[in-house]
Motif scaffolding. Structure first.
Motif, PDB file in Angstrom:
ATOM      1  N   CYS A   1       8.825  16.903   4.750  1.00 29.73           N
ATOM      2  CA  CYS A   1       9.256  15.900   3.772  1.00 29.73           C
ATOM      3  C   CYS A   1       9.517  16.517   2.402  1.00 29.73           C
ATOM      4  O   CYS A   1       8.863  17.484   1.996  1.00 29.73           O
ATOM      5  CB  CYS A   1       8.195  14.806   3.630  1.00 29.73           C
ATOM      6  N   ASP A   2      10.438  15.932   1.680  1.00 29.18           N
ATOM      7  CA  ASP A   2      10.684  16.327   0.298  1.00 29.18           C
ATOM      8  C   ASP A   2       9.633  15.736  -0.630  1.00 29.18           C
ATOM      9  O   ASP A   2       9.320  16.311  -1.683  1.00 29.18           O
ATOM     10  CB  ASP A   2      12.082  15.857  -0.147  1.00 29.18           C
ATOM     11  N   VAL A   3       9.107  14.589  -0.257  1.00 27.33           N
ATOM     12  CA  VAL A   3       8.099  13.915  -1.072  1.00 27.33           C
ATOM     13  C   VAL A   3       7.275  12.985  -0.178  1.00 27.33           C
ATOM     14  O   VAL A   3       7.786  12.462   0.809  1.00 27.33           O
ATOM     15  CB  VAL A   3       8.760  13.110  -2.223  1.00 27.33           C
ATOM     16  N   LEU A   4       5.993  12.840  -0.517  1.00 28.69           N
ATOM     17  CA  LEU A   4       5.131  11.874   0.162  1.00 28.69           C
ATOM     18  C   LEU A   4       4.841  10.730  -0.794  1.00 28.69           C
ATOM     19  O   LEU A   4       4.496  10.955  -1.960  1.00 28.69           O
ATOM     20  CB  LEU A   4       3.813  12.526   0.591  1.00 28.69           C
ATOM     21  N   CYS A   5       4.995   9.510  -0.288  1.00 31.54           N
ATOM     22  CA  CYS A   5       4.848   8.324  -1.146  1.00 31.54           C
ATOM     23  C   CYS A   5       3.780   7.388  -0.591  1.00 31.54           C
ATOM     24  O   CYS A   5       3.438   7.436   0.588  1.00 31.54           O
ATOM     25  CB  CYS A   5       6.167   7.575  -1.243  1.00 31.54           C
ATOM     26  N   THR A   6       3.309   6.539  -1.447  1.00 35.84           N
ATOM     27  CA  THR A   6       2.331   5.536  -1.055  1.00 35.84           C
ATOM     28  C   THR A   6       2.636   4.210  -1.725  1.00 35.84           C
ATOM     29  O   THR A   6       3.372   4.174  -2.728  1.00 35.84           O
ATOM     30  CB  THR A   6       0.909   6.000  -1.427  1.00 35.84           C
ATOM     31  N   ILE A   7       2.100   3.142  -1.177  1.00 39.19           N
ATOM     32  CA  ILE A   7       2.207   1.815  -1.788  1.00 39.19           C
ATOM     33  C   ILE A   7       0.920   1.588  -2.584  1.00 39.19           C
ATOM     34  O   ILE A   7      -0.158   1.487  -1.996  1.00 39.19           O
ATOM     35  CB  ILE A   7       2.367   0.716  -0.727  1.00 39.19           C
ATOM     36  N   PRO A   8       0.991   1.550  -3.897  1.00 38.29           N
ATOM     37  CA  PRO A   8      -0.224   1.335  -4.689  1.00 38.29           C
ATOM     38  C   PRO A   8      -0.881   0.004  -4.324  1.00 38.29           C
ATOM     39  O   PRO A   8      -0.209  -1.006  -4.143  1.00 38.29           O
ATOM     40  CB  PRO A   8       0.287   1.326  -6.131  1.00 38.29           C
ATOM     41  N   MET A   9      -2.213   0.027  -4.229  1.00 40.44           N
ATOM     42  CA  MET A   9      -2.970  -1.166  -3.872  1.00 40.44           C
ATOM     43  C   MET A   9      -3.932  -1.527  -5.001  1.00 40.44           C
ATOM     44  O   MET A   9      -4.236  -0.706  -5.863  1.00 40.44           O
ATOM     45  CB  MET A   9      -3.743  -0.942  -2.569  1.00 40.44           C
ATOM     46  N   SER A  10      -4.407  -2.729  -4.982  1.00 39.16           N
ATOM     47  CA  SER A  10      -5.356  -3.200  -5.991  1.00 39.16           C
ATOM     48  C   SER A  10      -6.618  -2.338  -5.976  1.00 39.16           C
ATOM     49  O   SER A  10      -7.141  -1.988  -4.911  1.00 39.16           O
ATOM     50  CB  SER A  10      -5.724  -4.664  -5.728  1.00 39.16           C
TER      51      SER A  10
ATOM     52  N   THR B   1      -7.854  -0.505   2.739  1.00 37.48           N
ATOM     53  CA  THR B   1      -7.480   0.843   2.319  1.00 37.48           C
ATOM     54  C   THR B   1      -6.051   1.204   2.725  1.00 37.48           C
ATOM     55  O   THR B   1      -5.538   2.238   2.314  1.00 37.48           O
ATOM     56  CB  THR B   1      -8.443   1.877   2.926  1.00 37.48           C
ATOM     57  N   SER B   2      -5.439   0.352   3.536  1.00 39.21           N
ATOM     58  CA  SER B   2      -4.066   0.618   3.953  1.00 39.21           C
ATOM     59  C   SER B   2      -3.443  -0.679   4.451  1.00 39.21           C
ATOM     60  O   SER B   2      -4.133  -1.669   4.675  1.00 39.21           O
ATOM     61  CB  SER B   2      -4.020   1.666   5.073  1.00 39.21           C
ATOM     62  N   PHE B   3      -2.111  -0.635   4.623  1.00 39.10           N
ATOM     63  CA  PHE B   3      -1.378  -1.765   5.175  1.00 39.10           C
ATOM     64  C   PHE B   3      -1.168  -1.576   6.670  1.00 39.10           C
ATOM     65  O   PHE B   3      -1.134  -0.441   7.165  1.00 39.10           O
ATOM     66  CB  PHE B   3       0.002  -1.879   4.515  1.00 39.10           C
ATOM     67  N   ASN B   4      -0.992  -2.659   7.388  1.00 43.76           N
ATOM     68  CA  ASN B   4      -0.455  -2.573   8.741  1.00 43.76           C
ATOM     69  C   ASN B   4       0.894  -1.870   8.658  1.00 43.76           C
ATOM     70  O   ASN B   4       1.667  -2.099   7.727  1.00 43.76           O
ATOM     71  CB  ASN B   4      -0.306  -3.978   9.319  1.00 43.76           C
TER      72      ASN B   4
END
Length: 276
Positions: free
Chosen positions: A236-245, A251-254
């Motif tokens: 991958c060129d970049v690893l991304c995440t979905i910021p959570m509260s 700790t993660s999304f489905n």
């Protein structure tokens, strides 16, 4: 059109059963069984190879009669009502089912848009998640969904049902050989300058909204339990995440929910980019 009437559980009927329940037999025949108005309409509209229609001739709606008359098939089957009920996976027996030919798993056959938006789902293990991912990719305008590794069967009836018609509209290709995938990515980098491979992770990485997704992109989604495999992450060129509260117990999304959120961000950025 040739029509055969079936009144008992003969060899033909048993073949219908294994197309529905047996993954290995599906691939032996290169066919799968489909029911449901939405799915059948989309299969016809998108030019899938409808080999046979299955029904009880004494109980057909106008839609079903029209479908039987206009769809060119090899052979159709008029089943005894009890056999049709047994074969159908629905509480209310489907009046029309179809045997449909599988499509080739060839990446090169897929025609991409000028600004490609591709999604990869690594080793999906849940039928509902795969069907939902297909539906989300279709809804968000993805060009293609790639499935890698040892995964749930794409042609499993529950996957087709969960995709709700999008199964037949969205190109989906299974890639068993990772080397073919890496070569495809390199070819994409040559064909589309600025092409980026964006990996996803539940760990704190680059927030997805801070990553430029307006250009040609391949979004990699990981397995429900193990996430994206290490080799894919390294490509991958970049690893991304979905910021959570910060106060969230989760700790993660489905994975299918995460996929929809990430794809929406791609669409949002592209619309904003087009307006500039």
């Amino acid at each position: 059109m040739n029509e055969i009437t079936i009144t008992n559980r003969n060899n033909i009927y048993q073949k219908f059963e294994v197309l529905k329940t047996n993954r290995n037999k599906r691939y032996k025949y290169n066919e799968f069984l489909v029911e449901g108005v939405r799915s059948l309409n989309e299969a016809v509209n998108n030019g899938w190879n409808i080999k046979s229609l299955i029904y009880n001739r004494s109980n057909l709606s106008g839609w079903a009669r029209d479908m039987i008359s206009k769809v060119k098939t090899q052979t159709n089957y008029n089943l005894d009502p009890l056999l049709l009920k047994e074969l159908s996976g629905k509480e209310d027996t489907s009046e029309l089912m179809a045997v449909i030919g599988m499509r080739d798993d060839t990446l090169e056959r897929i025609q991409l848009s000028p600004n490609p938006f591709i999604v990869l789902f690594d080793r999906p293990s849940n039928k509902g998640n795969l069907g939902t991912m297909i539906r989300s990719c279709d809804a968000m305008g993805a060009d293609l969904l790639i499935i890698t590794g040892h995964a749930v069967d794409l042609y499993e009836p529950d996957v087709v049902v969960a995709a709700m018609g999008s199964f037949f509209n969205l190109p989906v290709v299974r890639v068993a050989d990772n080397n073919k995938l890496y070569q495809y990515i390199e070819d994409m980098r040559v064909r589309y300058p600025g092409f980026r491979v964006v990996g996803t992770t539940a760990h704190r990485e680059n927030p997805i909204y801070n990553t430029d997704l307006s250009g040609p992109v391949l979004l990699m989604m990981g397995n429900e339990t193990m996430g994206l495999n290490k080799a894919f992450k390294e490509s991958c060129d970049v690893l991304c995440t979905i910021p959570m509260s910060e106060h969230s117990y989760a700790t993660s999304f489905n994975v299918s929910c995460a996929g929809a959120i990430l794809m929406y961000e791609i669409v949002r950025q592209r619309r904003g980019h087009d307006e500039v």
